[in-house]
Structures are given as structure tokens and as C-alpha cells.
Design an enzyme around this catalytic site. Structure first.
Site, short mmCIF file in Angstrom:
data_model
loop_
_atom_site.label_atom_id
_atom_site.label_comp_id
_atom_site.label_asym_id
_atom_site.label_seq_id
_atom_site.Cartn_x
_atom_site.Cartn_y
_atom_site.Cartn_z
N CYS A 82 -45.60 14.33 14.84
CA CYS A 82 -46.72 14.34 13.89
C CYS A 82 -46.56 13.34 12.75
CB CYS A 82 -46.90 15.74 13.30
SG CYS A 82 -47.31 16.96 14.57
N CYS A 117 -43.74 23.65 7.72
CA CYS A 117 -44.06 22.89 8.93
C CYS A 117 -43.36 23.48 10.14
CB CYS A 117 -43.68 21.42 8.76
SG CYS A 117 -45.04 20.43 8.10
N CYS A 183 -28.79 20.34 -24.14
CA CYS A 183 -27.87 19.38 -23.53
C CYS A 183 -28.60 18.11 -23.11
CB CYS A 183 -27.15 20.02 -22.34
SG CYS A 183 -25.84 21.15 -22.88
N CYS A 225 -25.70 24.52 -13.60
CA CYS A 225 -25.98 24.41 -15.04
C CYS A 225 -26.16 25.79 -15.66
CB CYS A 225 -27.20 23.52 -15.30
SG CYS A 225 -26.77 21.76 -15.18
#
Ligand code: HEC
Ligand code: HEC
Length: 264
Positions: A82, A117, A183, A225
Site C-alpha cells: 500500500c 494499519c 530543565c 526524564c
């Protein structure tokens, strides 16, 4: 009590200035001309590793994704049937994600789009977050867009997602009581535990981190983080992290896609 500024973060001046623990951080912004990729903060040898397509370990995942892209499912369809033999129909797609999926009205990141998909067009089960197969397909699709400037749509149904991501970015959290903005907007360029704090853009992901000795998604980086400030990381694929991804992509508008990036 200076809850906001324990030990590890003493070198971050944003932290020392913001010693009142529960003040809401100011909604500081990066000036448009000042936006820089995390790449520019790396040591030259790490940059060189990213730049060399043969040495860059991220290409193991790109190659895996390339193979999967061409593998036909039981219904006879491969991604390539596709989207083009070389994925040409997806040449810039990854630079425009996360985006709203029109059928469901939900925000999807690139991993989510690939899984949609698979389900809709290949009648396959979704792949797990951080599985080598999903990382591989994501790496391949992101690599097709390498060099394309990031640009996402935050209008219509995407707007409330964007705002949710933005709120997360400016909210203090964890034992260290720090927001992303403190930060990545206020302290970029400063040293933290051997790293130079960058502006916190997602353009290198999915990417290879030397610390992981492996490849990972942007959400894996976000989880690090959050753990870094001793906050509980959110689940992979959570709506909030998808919203943060959208916010980060808009914030980094115009920055070139680098995946597969290499980072410390
Ligand atoms: C205590 C400081 C600190 C806080 C708070 C923080 N980060 Fe980070 N972040 C870092 C460090 C250090 C790195 C690794 C070096 C760098 O900045 O690229 C990093 C890396 C990143 C990267 C990868 C950048 C790249 O080019 O590889 C992204 C994206 C990111 N952070 C987003 C966030 C988001 C979103 C939040 C809030 C949920 C957040 N960070 C909170 C310190 C922080
Ligand atoms: C039978 C055809 C078909 C197959 C097979 C297929 N897709 Fe898709 N793909 C689509 C269609 C149609 C869309 C547009 C959105 C939709 O209808 O789901 C799309 C959208 C996408 C997009 C977003 C493009 C954009 O510009 O927003 C990506 C990325 C993508 N597919 C990747 C893949 C990958 C990776 C595979 C294999 C795991 C795959 N697709 C398999 C038909 C297919």
C-alpha cells in the site's frame, strides 16, 4: 524546606532560583531562532556515530523494519503493497506525527498509526511497545522522513491534546519537584550528571541510547526524564505521553527529523 533542589540538581540554577517548592513555573518559551537539536549538545564522537549510517547501531532496527515492511500478512498485504516498494508514500509522514486518526478521532503517534494499519489493513495483532518489531517499523518509517522539518497540526480535535501536553510540560513533579520546562527551557546548556541538558526535543527518536545499550521510543526517553525527578513514569502509550509528544513536536517545529539518532 528546599524540596525542589536536592543534591543531584544543585547545578541547575533554575532549581536553586525556584526554591519555593510549590510555585508554578513560569511559562517560559524558547525563542524561534534559538531552537537547537540535542545533536548540537553531544560530544563529537557521539555525533560521528549518528552521522555514519554503517556504524550507527540504530540501523539494525531500521533494517529490521525494512524487512518487516515487505513481509506479507496472511491476507496477502504487506506495508509495501500500500505504501510503495521503498515506502515512497510515507516519505515525510513521520514528521507530521502525532496526528488525529480520522476514523476514531483519537490522537495517534507513529507507533499507534503503525498498529492501526496492522489491525485495519493486515488483520494482525498490534505489536507491543518497545518490542523490536514495533521499534523496527517505527525506525524505518521515521528514517524515511529523515531531514524533513517537523510540523504537526494542532488545530481542531488536536488542540485539546496539545494543551494537555503543554500543561504536563510546565507541571512540577516527583520528589525533586521539577517541571520539564525548568530543565529544557530554563537550563539548557548546563551540565547535569555528565550530560549537557539539551532543549528536550524528540527529533532523534526512536533512537539509540548508549546508556540503554539499545534502541528505544520517545516515550522510553520521557519515562527516563520522569524517573530522573523521582516521579512515577506513565505507562507506554498513555494518552498523556501522546499529548506530550504532540506538544514537543509543535515546540520543535521546523527542526529536521534525525531518527535513528544516537544519544548518551
Ligand atoms: C532534571 C532535569 C530534567 C527534567 C525535569 C526533564 N528532563 Fe528531559 N532530559 C534531561 C537530560 C539530562 C537529558 C539528556 C540530555 C539531553 O538533554 O538531551 C534529557 C533528555 C530529554 C529528551 C531527549 C533529547 C535528545 O535530543 O535526545 C527529551 C525529548 C526530553 N528530555 C523531554 C523531557 C520532558 C518532556 C520532560 C518532562 C516530562 C523532561 N524531559 C524533564 C533532563 C531533564
Ligand atoms: C491495505 C493497505 C495498507 C496496508 C497493508 C498498510 N497500510 Fe498504512 N495506511 C493505509 C491507509 C489507507 C492509510 C490512511 C489512514 C487509514 O485509512 O488508516 C495508512 C496510513 C499509514 C501511515 C500514516 C501516513 C500519513 O501520511 O499520515 C503510516 C505511517 C502507515 N500507514 C504505515 C504502515 C505500515 C508500517 C504498515 C505495515 C505494518 C502499513 N501501513 C500497512 C493503508 C495501508
Amino acid at each position: 524546606m528546599m524540596r525542589a533542589c536536592l543534591l543531584a540538581f544543585l547545578t541547575v540554577t533554575a532549581c536553586t532560583e525556584a526554591s519555593a517548592p510549590d510555585t508554578t513555573p513560569e511559562r517560559t518559551r524558547l525563542a524561534p531562532g534559538e531552537i537547537r537539536s540535542g545533536y548540537t549538545f553531544l560530544q563529537p564522537q557521539t555525533q560521528a556515530l549518528q552521522d555514519d549510517d554503517f556504524a550507527n547501531p540504530g540501523f539494525l532496527w531500521v533494517d529490521r523494519g525494512d524487512a518487516l515492511f515487505h513481509e506479507a500478512a496472511a491476507n496477502g498485504k504487506s506495508c509495501a503493497s500500500c505504501h510503495g516498494e521503498e515506502g515512497e508514500e510515507l516519505a515525510s509522514a513521520a514528521a507530521h506525527y502525532p496526528a488525529i486518526d480520522e476514523d476514531s478521532g483519537e490522537l495517534v503517534n507513529i507507533e499507534g498509526r503503525i498498529n492501526l494499519c496492522r489491525a485495519r489493513h493486515q488483520e494482525r495483532e498490534p505489536l507491543d511497545y518497545e518490542s523490536d518489531d514495533l521499534l523496527g517499523l517505527t525506525a524505518y518509517v521515521a528514517y524515511l522522513a529523515r531531514g524533513v522539518p517537523m510540523s504537526v497540526d494542532i488545530s481542531g480535535a488536536a488542540q485539546s491534546w496539545y494543551e494537555k501536553g503543554e500543561d504536563y510540560f510546565y507541571t512540577r513533579r516527583g520528589q525533586f519537584n521539577l517541571a520539564c520546562s525548568q530543565c529544557h527551557n530554563e537550563s539548557w546548556g548546563k551540565k547535569l550528571r555528565g550530560d549537557t541538558i539539551s532543549q528536550g526535543h524528540g527529533n532523534a527518536f526512536p533512537g539509540y541510547r548508549l546508556e540503554w545499550q539499545s534502541f528505544g521510543s520517545l516515550q522510553r526517553r520521557l519515562r527516563d526524564c520522569d524517573s530522573g525527578v523521582r516521579a512515577e513514569p506513565l505507562d507506554y502509550g498513555s494518552d498523556t505521553y501522546k499529548a506530550v509528544e504532540l506538544y514537543l513536536a509543535k515546540r520543535a517545529e521546523g527542526l529536521a527529523m534525525e531518527s535513528p539518532g544516537v544519544r548518551r
